[in-house]
Design a protein around this motif. Structure first.
Motif, PDB file in Angstrom:
ATOM      1  N   THR A  25       0.925  -1.287  -0.024  1.00  0.00           N
ATOM      2  CA  THR A  25       0.083   0.133   0.125  1.00  0.00           C
ATOM      3  C   THR A  25       0.962   1.125   0.096  1.00  0.00           C
ATOM      4  N   ARG A  79      -5.147  -1.837  -8.177  1.00  0.00           N
ATOM      5  CA  ARG A  79      -6.412  -1.314  -7.682  1.00  0.00           C
ATOM      6  C   ARG A  79      -6.500  -1.852  -6.016  1.00  0.00           C
ATOM      7  N   LYS A  80      -6.081  -3.125  -5.791  1.00  0.00           N
ATOM      8  CA  LYS A  80      -6.175  -3.620  -4.399  1.00  0.00           C
ATOM      9  C   LYS A  80      -5.047  -4.393  -4.159  1.00  0.00           C
ATOM     10  N   THR A  83      -3.999  -8.121  -4.269  1.00  0.00           N
ATOM     11  CA  THR A  83      -3.971  -8.746  -5.239  1.00  0.00           C
ATOM     12  C   THR A  83      -2.269  -8.996  -5.968  1.00  0.00           C
TER      13      THR A  83
END
Length: 195
Positions: A25, A79-80, A83
């Motif tokens: 992140t 996006r995530k 993943t």
């Protein structure tokens, strides 16, 4: 002779695999320290993977550099973050395929071999089968087509697909099995010749 404690001082710190979600992140947000940690996490995994598959050291370095560049420059596009591992292996597979295509193209140009012509009957059969499979695929739902693409074309594991879709591994396995059954049924319907 080195004592055990001296030996341990010479070990390079190995980052956990896959990189922690918080690290991915932060790297996605552009944090240089997190990007460095992600890079250090992917390198040993990538090198071992390429070595295991028989690539020579020069090729390992070339492919690893290519994959690393894509991962570091494109990590913001995830996006995530959960993943990341599936995304990383998809990039790795794509870069290996690109390298193999280049190698094949280069060797075919250097050897100047003329291709062996395919007999006309084999061409007709292959063309008809291809058209039938494409038609059968159009009879499936987009979810089934997506599952079959990820599993059979991209070569992702059930776990990786589950990570991308937010589903349990067992659920993905069952869905893929049912999608294949539906594809088989659709193919048989297209080829059913009532007499």
């Amino acid at each position: 002779m080195l004592h055990a404690q001296n030996i341990t001082e010479h070990w390079v710190t190995v980052e956990p695999w896959p990189p922690p979600l918080t690290e991915v992140t932060q790297a996605r947000a552009g944090d240089p320290a997190a990007l460095d940690a992600v890079y250090r996490a992917i390198q040993p995994r990538l090198t071992a993977f390429l070595r295991y598959h028989g690539f020579d050291p020069v090729t390992q370095e070339e492919i690893a550099a290519d994959v690393s560049e894509v991962v570091i420059t494109k990590i913001s596009s995830i996006r995530k973050p959960v993943t990341f591992e599936a995304w990383f292996w998809a990039i790795t597979r794509n870069r290996i395929r690109a390298w193999l295509r280049r190698k094949q193209r280069d060797s075919s140009h250097s050897e100047q071999l003329s291709p062996r012509p395919t007999p006309p009957d084999e061409t007709v059969i292959a063309t008809e089968e291809y058209a039938d499979i494409r038609q059968a695929l159009t009879m499936l739902s987009s979810a089934d087509r997506n599952l079959l693409w990820l599993r059979d074309i991209e070569g992702l594991s059930y776990k990786d697909i589950g990570g991308q879709l937010g589903a349990a591994t067992g659920t993905v396995r069952v869905r893929c099995h049912r999608a294949r059954q539906r594809l088989g049924t659709a193919y048989e319907e297209i080829n059913h010749d009532p007499k």
